[in-house]
Motif scaffolding. Structure first.
Motif, mmCIF file in Angstrom:
data_model
loop_
_atom_site.group_PDB
_atom_site.id
_atom_site.type_symbol
_atom_site.label_atom_id
_atom_site.label_comp_id
_atom_site.label_asym_id
_atom_site.label_seq_id
_atom_site.Cartn_x
_atom_site.Cartn_y
_atom_site.Cartn_z
ATOM 1 N N VAL A 105 42.962 53.387 28.011
ATOM 2 C CA VAL A 105 44.444 51.717 29.678
ATOM 3 C C VAL A 105 44.462 50.912 28.024
ATOM 4 O O VAL A 105 45.266 50.053 28.822
ATOM 5 C CB VAL A 105 43.527 51.121 29.886
ATOM 6 C CG1 VAL A 105 42.909 51.796 31.771
ATOM 7 C CG2 VAL A 105 42.067 49.978 29.136
ATOM 8 N N SER A 106 44.630 51.532 26.782
ATOM 9 C CA SER A 106 45.490 50.281 25.604
ATOM 10 C C SER A 106 47.253 50.208 26.020
ATOM 11 O O SER A 106 46.981 51.146 26.863
ATOM 12 C CB SER A 106 45.141 50.886 24.628
ATOM 13 O OG SER A 106 45.277 52.205 24.237
ATOM 14 N N GLY A 107 47.295 49.328 26.013
ATOM 15 C CA GLY A 107 48.983 48.850 26.132
ATOM 16 C C GLY A 107 49.083 48.668 27.845
ATOM 17 O O GLY A 107 50.421 48.660 27.828
ATOM 18 N N LYS A 108 48.002 48.589 28.252
ATOM 19 C CA LYS A 108 48.750 48.192 29.754
ATOM 20 C C LYS A 108 48.332 46.722 29.666
ATOM 21 O O LYS A 108 47.032 46.694 29.847
ATOM 22 C CB LYS A 108 47.367 49.514 30.827
ATOM 23 C CG LYS A 108 48.264 51.098 30.230
ATOM 24 C CD LYS A 108 47.950 52.056 31.900
ATOM 25 C CE LYS A 108 48.517 52.982 31.520
ATOM 26 N NZ LYS A 108 47.718 53.947 33.088
ATOM 27 N N LEU A 109 48.921 46.410 31.273
ATOM 28 C CA LEU A 109 48.555 44.990 31.249
ATOM 29 C C LEU A 109 48.426 45.004 32.596
ATOM 30 O O LEU A 109 47.501 45.852 33.414
ATOM 31 C CB LEU A 109 50.381 44.846 32.338
ATOM 32 C CG LEU A 109 50.335 43.132 32.268
ATOM 33 C CD1 LEU A 109 50.489 42.129 31.697
ATOM 34 C CD2 LEU A 109 51.594 42.748 33.838
ATOM 35 N N PHE A 110 47.237 43.533 32.213
ATOM 36 C CA PHE A 110 45.939 43.203 33.533
ATOM 37 C C PHE A 110 46.531 42.142 34.352
ATOM 38 O O PHE A 110 46.109 40.707 33.368
ATOM 39 C CB PHE A 110 44.590 43.505 32.468
ATOM 40 C CG PHE A 110 43.835 44.465 32.665
ATOM 41 C CD1 PHE A 110 44.728 45.326 31.567
ATOM 42 C CD2 PHE A 110 43.501 45.972 32.973
ATOM 43 C CE1 PHE A 110 44.054 47.034 31.098
ATOM 44 C CE2 PHE A 110 42.707 46.428 33.079
ATOM 45 C CZ PHE A 110 43.295 47.440 31.725
ATOM 46 N N GLY A 111 46.531 42.027 34.959
ATOM 47 C CA GLY A 111 46.082 40.615 36.089
ATOM 48 C C GLY A 111 45.020 40.355 36.355
ATOM 49 O O GLY A 111 44.494 41.203 37.367
ATOM 50 N N LEU A 112 44.630 38.936 36.546
ATOM 51 C CA LEU A 112 43.499 38.413 36.974
ATOM 52 C C LEU A 112 43.501 37.728 38.282
ATOM 53 O O LEU A 112 43.774 36.611 38.557
ATOM 54 C CB LEU A 112 42.837 37.397 35.838
ATOM 55 C CG LEU A 112 42.630 38.495 34.321
ATOM 56 C CD1 LEU A 112 41.830 37.945 33.408
ATOM 57 C CD2 LEU A 112 41.773 39.821 34.445
ATOM 58 N N VAL A 113 42.669 38.025 39.138
ATOM 59 C CA VAL A 113 42.263 37.214 40.451
ATOM 60 C C VAL A 113 40.568 37.298 40.546
ATOM 61 O O VAL A 113 39.809 38.108 40.274
ATOM 62 C CB VAL A 113 43.224 37.908 41.380
ATOM 63 C CG1 VAL A 113 44.468 38.254 41.073
ATOM 64 C CG2 VAL A 113 42.541 39.529 42.244
ATOM 65 N N GLY A 114 40.706 35.970 41.404
ATOM 66 C CA GLY A 114 38.812 36.151 42.611
ATOM 67 C C GLY A 114 38.894 34.667 42.678
ATOM 68 O O GLY A 114 39.487 34.203 42.126
ATOM 69 N N GLY A 115 37.847 34.216 42.166
ATOM 70 C CA GLY A 115 36.956 32.814 43.126
ATOM 71 C C GLY A 115 36.159 32.394 43.535
ATOM 72 O O GLY A 115 35.268 33.282 42.919
ATOM 73 N N GLY A 116 36.329 30.942 43.483
ATOM 74 C CA GLY A 116 34.474 30.626 43.908
ATOM 75 C C GLY A 116 34.457 29.549 44.160
ATOM 76 O O GLY A 116 34.780 29.061 44.894
ATOM 77 N N GLY A 117 33.282 28.424 43.695
ATOM 78 C CA GLY A 117 33.293 27.273 43.902
ATOM 79 C C GLY A 117 34.477 26.237 43.643
ATOM 80 O O GLY A 117 35.696 26.495 43.784
ATOM 81 N N ALA A 118 33.384 25.516 43.209
ATOM 82 C CA ALA A 118 35.531 24.189 42.901
ATOM 83 C C ALA A 118 35.795 24.145 41.753
ATOM 84 O O ALA A 118 37.434 23.882 41.087
ATOM 85 C CB ALA A 118 34.078 22.412 42.993
ATOM 86 N N MET A 119 34.989 25.241 40.783
ATOM 87 C CA MET A 119 35.752 25.643 39.530
ATOM 88 C C MET A 119 36.815 26.946 40.091
ATOM 89 O O MET A 119 37.309 27.595 38.690
ATOM 90 C CB MET A 119 35.158 25.631 38.036
ATOM 91 C CG MET A 119 34.924 23.641 38.221
ATOM 92 S SD MET A 119 34.022 23.666 37.092
ATOM 93 C CE MET A 119 32.921 25.184 36.288
ATOM 94 N N GLY A 120 36.664 27.306 41.099
ATOM 95 C CA GLY A 120 37.086 29.087 41.133
ATOM 96 C C GLY A 120 36.434 29.453 40.242
ATOM 97 O O GLY A 120 35.114 29.425 40.291
ATOM 98 N N ASN A 121 37.010 31.078 40.013
ATOM 99 C CA ASN A 121 36.020 31.707 39.248
ATOM 100 C C ASN A 121 36.210 32.051 37.491
ATOM 101 O O ASN A 121 36.639 33.224 36.682
ATOM 102 C CB ASN A 121 36.313 33.109 39.316
ATOM 103 C CG ASN A 121 37.882 33.961 39.312
ATOM 104 O OD1 ASN A 121 38.712 33.042 38.986
ATOM 105 N ND2 ASN A 121 37.725 34.966 39.998
ATOM 106 N N SER A 122 36.541 30.643 37.133
ATOM 107 C CA SER A 122 36.445 30.358 36.049
ATOM 108 C C SER A 122 35.958 31.450 34.620
ATOM 109 O O SER A 122 36.099 31.346 34.253
ATOM 110 C CB SER A 122 36.803 28.612 35.272
ATOM 111 O OG SER A 122 36.254 28.230 35.860
#
Ligand code: FMN
Length: 193
Positions: A105-122
Motif C-alpha cells: 500500500v506504499s504511495g496510497k492515500l489514507f483518510g481516517l475516521v471514527g469517534g469516541g467520547g469527549a475527545m473523539g477518537n484522538s
C-alpha cells in the motif's frame, strides 16, 4: 479513470457507531464522484492474524486482499477503545500487508475516521497515523473525522448522522479524499511509466 476508495471497518460490535459513520462517509464519497466499497466486520469479521497461509484463505481475508489490491485510497475507521485504535482495525492492517497475499500500500492515500467520547477518537487517530506511516502510506493530514460523543451524533440502524456539524465535516472530508486520491493516482501512474 474512476477513483476507488476502500473502507476498512474497525469494529465487530453489532450496532457499531463507527461502522455507521464509515457507511455514511462512503455515501458521501459516492456523491463526490468516487467509487466506494468496504469490508464490514459485522458481516465479514476477520480471523485473528496468526501468520498462517491457511488462515489467509478465510473469505473475509481474501476479500480484504482483493479490495486492497484495487484501491486508490483507504478510509480506516476506528472507535476509541481504551485510548487506542481497536484491535479489529489493527488486525485488519496486519492482514492487509501480510506476506500471505497481502498488498503493497506504499504511495496510497489514507483518510481516517471514527469517534469516541469527549475527545473523539484522538488516541486511535495517532495510532492509525503511526501504522499507516510504517506501511509507507500517506495519511491525509488536513481533514479527519473524529466524532465526539459519537453515540449522540450517529445512529446505526439505518446508518445516519444526526449532528449537522459532523455531517458537514464528513462532506468536506469525502470531497478531499476523492480530490487527493485522484492526484495520488496520477502520481503513481507517472512514477510507473
Ligand atoms: C472496550 C471499550 C473501551 C472504550 N474506551 C474508551 C476510551 O478510552 N475513550 C472514549 O472516549 N471512549 C471509550 N469507549 C467508548 C466508545 O468509544 C464508544 O462506545 C463508541 O461508540 C465505540 O464505537 P463503536 O460504537 O463503533 O463500538 C470505549 C468503549 C469500549 C467498548
Amino acid at each position: 479513470m474512476s477513483i476507488k476508495i476502500v473502507g476498512v471497518d474497525g469494529a465487530v460490535r453489532e450496532g457499531s457507531k463507527t461502522r455507521a459513520l464509515l457507511e455514511v462517509t462512503g455515501e458521501a464519497i459516492v456523491r463526490n464522484g468516487g467509487a466506494f466499497d468496504w469490508l464490514s466486520q459485522a458481516t465479514e469479521p476477520l480471523p485473528i492474524f496468526d501468520g498462517k497461509s491457511q488462515t489467509a484463505q478465510h473469505p473475509a481475508v481474501q476479500r480484504l486482499f482483493a479490495l486492497s489490491r484495487d484501491a486508490d485510497a483507504f478510509i480506516l475507521s476506528s472507535p476509541e477503545y481504551h485510548g487506542s485504535m481497536s484491535g479489529a482495525l489493527k488486525n485488519a492492517l496486519d492482514w492487509m500487508t501480510s506476506d500471505f497475499g497481502g498488498v503493497d500500500v506504499s504511495g496510497k492515500l489514507f483518510g481516517l475516521v471514527g469517534g469516541g467520547g469527549a475527545m473523539g477518537n484522538s488516541g486511535a487517530i495517532v495510532q492509525m497515523m503511526m501504522a499507516v506511516r510504517s506501511m509507507h502510506g500517506w495519511v491525509m493530514p488536513d481533514v479527519m473525522v473524529s466524532a465526539t460523543n459519537i453515540w449522540e451524533a450517529v445512529e446505526s440502524s439505518p446508518a445516519r448522522i444526526v449532528d449537522d456539524k459532523l455531517m458537514a465535516r464528513v462532506d468536506v472530508f469525502a470531497a478531499k479524499v476523492v480530490g487527493y486520491a485522484s492526484r495520488f493516482q496520477e502520481m503513481r501512474l507517472r512514477m510507473a511509466a
